[in-house]
Design a protein around this motif. Structure first.
Motif, short mmCIF file in Angstrom:
data_model
loop_
_atom_site.label_atom_id
_atom_site.label_comp_id
_atom_site.label_asym_id
_atom_site.label_seq_id
_atom_site.Cartn_x
_atom_site.Cartn_y
_atom_site.Cartn_z
N TRP A 47 0.90 -1.32 0.02
CA TRP A 47 0.07 -0.02 -0.10
C TRP A 47 0.91 1.32 -0.04
O TRP A 47 2.20 1.23 0.43
CB TRP A 47 -0.98 0.00 1.41
CG TRP A 47 -0.26 -0.23 2.72
CD1 TRP A 47 0.04 -1.50 3.09
CD2 TRP A 47 0.51 0.63 3.33
NE1 TRP A 47 0.57 -1.35 4.37
CE2 TRP A 47 0.87 -0.05 4.27
CE3 TRP A 47 0.66 1.78 3.44
CZ2 TRP A 47 1.61 0.48 5.45
CZ3 TRP A 47 1.31 2.59 4.29
CH2 TRP A 47 2.02 1.99 5.34
N GLY A 48 0.29 2.30 -0.41
CA GLY A 48 1.08 3.66 -0.31
C GLY A 48 1.98 3.79 -1.51
O GLY A 48 1.58 3.20 -2.70
N ASP A 49 2.86 4.61 -1.55
CA ASP A 49 3.64 5.01 -2.85
C ASP A 49 4.68 3.82 -2.84
O ASP A 49 5.03 2.95 -2.11
CB ASP A 49 4.57 6.42 -2.44
CG ASP A 49 4.81 7.05 -3.93
OD1 ASP A 49 4.47 6.40 -4.71
OD2 ASP A 49 5.73 8.03 -3.52
N ASN A 50 5.41 3.72 -4.19
CA ASN A 50 6.36 3.01 -4.31
C ASN A 50 7.62 3.19 -3.42
O ASN A 50 8.43 4.14 -3.50
CB ASN A 50 6.93 3.04 -5.80
CG ASN A 50 7.76 2.07 -6.17
OD1 ASN A 50 8.17 1.04 -5.67
ND2 ASN A 50 8.37 2.25 -7.49
N LEU A 51 7.92 2.12 -2.67
CA LEU A 51 9.34 2.52 -2.00
C LEU A 51 10.24 1.41 -2.42
O LEU A 51 11.27 1.48 -1.97
CB LEU A 51 8.82 1.84 -0.33
CG LEU A 51 7.48 2.65 0.19
CD1 LEU A 51 7.40 2.13 1.80
CD2 LEU A 51 8.07 4.03 0.53
N GLY A 52 10.40 1.09 -3.69
CA GLY A 52 11.19 0.03 -4.05
C GLY A 52 12.72 0.77 -4.38
O GLY A 52 13.67 -0.01 -4.40
N GLN A 53 12.67 2.01 -4.55
CA GLN A 53 13.78 2.65 -4.82
C GLN A 53 14.60 3.30 -3.63
O GLN A 53 15.62 3.53 -3.64
CB GLN A 53 13.39 4.01 -5.72
CG GLN A 53 12.81 5.24 -4.93
CD GLN A 53 11.29 4.93 -4.81
OE1 GLN A 53 10.69 4.07 -5.30
NE2 GLN A 53 10.63 6.25 -4.15
N ILE A 54 13.94 2.88 -2.24
CA ILE A 54 14.69 3.10 -1.17
C ILE A 54 15.66 2.12 -0.94
O ILE A 54 15.30 0.91 -0.88
CB ILE A 54 13.60 3.42 0.02
CG1 ILE A 54 12.95 4.49 -0.37
CG2 ILE A 54 14.42 3.41 1.26
CD1 ILE A 54 11.58 4.84 0.86
N ASP A 55 16.95 2.48 -0.47
CA ASP A 55 18.10 1.42 -0.32
C ASP A 55 17.94 1.25 1.27
O ASP A 55 18.41 2.11 1.83
CB ASP A 55 19.22 1.86 -0.81
CG ASP A 55 20.38 0.87 -0.62
OD1 ASP A 55 20.14 -0.28 0.02
OD2 ASP A 55 21.62 1.10 -1.02
#
Length: 89
Positions: free
Chosen positions: A81-89
């Motif tokens: 849910w929410g925004d895309n957090l995939g780019q957070i390292d």
């Protein structure tokens, strides 16, 4: 009618112009990053947990508890849910 909308927009921009102008004075972080008793590196790792626990002279059971909590945190999936957090390292 367009003139009224234009004037309303100008009035709104004028009213909003100074909002946040004093943010740094009221809420900003003015302290330098020097002079801290302990400065952890960026990120959360087992070594950071061990270093902080050692700095605080925590008992072994507390260190083990924190390491287990870190393991649990890492095992959790990234929320869908929410925004895309995939780019957070």
């Amino acid at each position: 009618m367009a003139t009224t909308e234009t004037q309303a927009r100008i009035d709104e921009q004028r009213a909003l112009k100074d909002i946040g102008a004093d943010y740094l004075e009221k809420f900003g972080f003015h302290d330098s990053e020097s002079g801290y008793a302990y400065k952890a590196p960026k990120g959360l790792s087992e070594q950071v947990v061990r270093d902080i626990s050692g700095y605080k002279s925590e008992p072994d059971w507390m260190l083990e508890f924190r390491l287990k909590a870190l393991e649990h945190f890492r095992a959790r999936p990234t929320p869908k849910w929410g925004d895309n957090l995939g780019q957070i390292d």
